[in-house]
Enzyme design. Sequence first.
Site, PDB file in Angstrom:
ATOM      1  N   GLY A  75       0.881  -1.260   0.162  1.00  0.00           N
ATOM      2  CA  GLY A  75       0.015  -0.014  -0.116  1.00  0.00           C
ATOM      3  C   GLY A  75       0.844   1.264  -0.179  1.00  0.00           C
ATOM      4  CB  ALA A 100      -3.857  -0.745  -4.798  1.00  0.00           C
ATOM      5  CG  ASN A 102      -7.100   4.917  -2.072  1.00  0.00           C
ATOM      6  OD1 ASN A 102      -7.723   4.015  -1.545  1.00  0.00           O
ATOM      7  ND2 ASN A 102      -7.017   6.154  -1.551  1.00  0.00           N
ATOM      8  CG  HIS A 135      -3.576  12.593   1.604  1.00  0.00           C
ATOM      9  ND1 HIS A 135      -3.642  12.833   0.223  1.00  0.00           N
ATOM     10  CD2 HIS A 135      -3.988  11.484   1.630  1.00  0.00           C
ATOM     11  CE1 HIS A 135      -4.190  12.093  -0.304  1.00  0.00           C
ATOM     12  NE2 HIS A 135      -4.457  11.004   0.494  1.00  0.00           N
ATOM     13  CE  LYS A 139      -0.279  10.300   0.423  1.00  0.00           C
ATOM     14  NZ  LYS A 139       0.002   8.862   0.685  1.00  0.00           N
ATOM     15  N   GLY A 145      -0.200   8.966  -4.036  1.00  0.00           N
ATOM     16  CA  GLY A 145      -0.134   7.939  -5.024  1.00  0.00           C
ATOM     17  C   GLY A 145      -1.688   7.839  -5.938  1.00  0.00           C
ATOM     18  CB  THR A 146      -5.065   8.258  -4.624  1.00  0.00           C
ATOM     19  OG1 THR A 146      -5.038   7.292  -3.704  1.00  0.00           O
ATOM     20  CG2 THR A 146      -6.440   8.329  -5.125  1.00  0.00           C
TER      21      THR A 146
END
Length: 235
Positions: A75, A100, A102, A135, A139, A145-146
């Site tokens: 993740g 992924a 997300n 965010h 972070k 990444g999303t």
Amino acid sequence: MNIALIGYGKMGKEIEAIAIKRGHSVVLKIDKDNSETITMANLKKADVAIEFSTPHTVLENIERCFDANLPIVVGTTGWYDYFDKIKKDCDQKQGSLFHATNFSLGVNLFFKVNTYLAALMDKYDDYEVSMEEIHHIHKLDKPSGTAITLANQAIDKIKRKKKWSIDSKDSETLFINDLREGEVPGTHIMKYHSAIDDIEIMHKAHNRKGFALGAVIAAEFLNGKKGIYTMNDII
């Protein structure tokens, strides 16, 4: 399943709670204070690893799991520039990787909506497309990444956009306004602006549970498989 958690911060603890609730056991918990325990012997105690660490450690963690023949769900973001090498190593070592940007079901449905809307907007040059992502202050990667996935989806469909940037605002660039505020789990807004009106779509996470649940479901899916998989294989 016996699960190894590589990264035991807020997300790791959320994953642990959901995994136990779904009948699994967490046999290994790795964080920055006990990183020396990520040994071959310890990894072999698990059936699958779930990795939410940092962009600086994720590549080494993936390779360790490949060497231990341990399926790994990743993740962590910020490592995709090295994806071709990881794919090659996964193939050579007959590894198992689920990745992924997300893991939230809602976000992955949002990806589908984003792609569809971008295809519609391709022929309407009067609309300028941009993005805002928000965010929490902890972070490490910017943009998320999303956000990168959303931007690349739009660029793939909108011919007048060639790249994304968190700095440049020229006509061929999709600008991403990346904000870090408080403890925000994650908000992503795709914006289409014209002199006449605005069109926006938004995904706003209320907590980390959606991400954690998706990661556990991915681990359940990956267990016993070889190769590379994404959320598309589940959805």
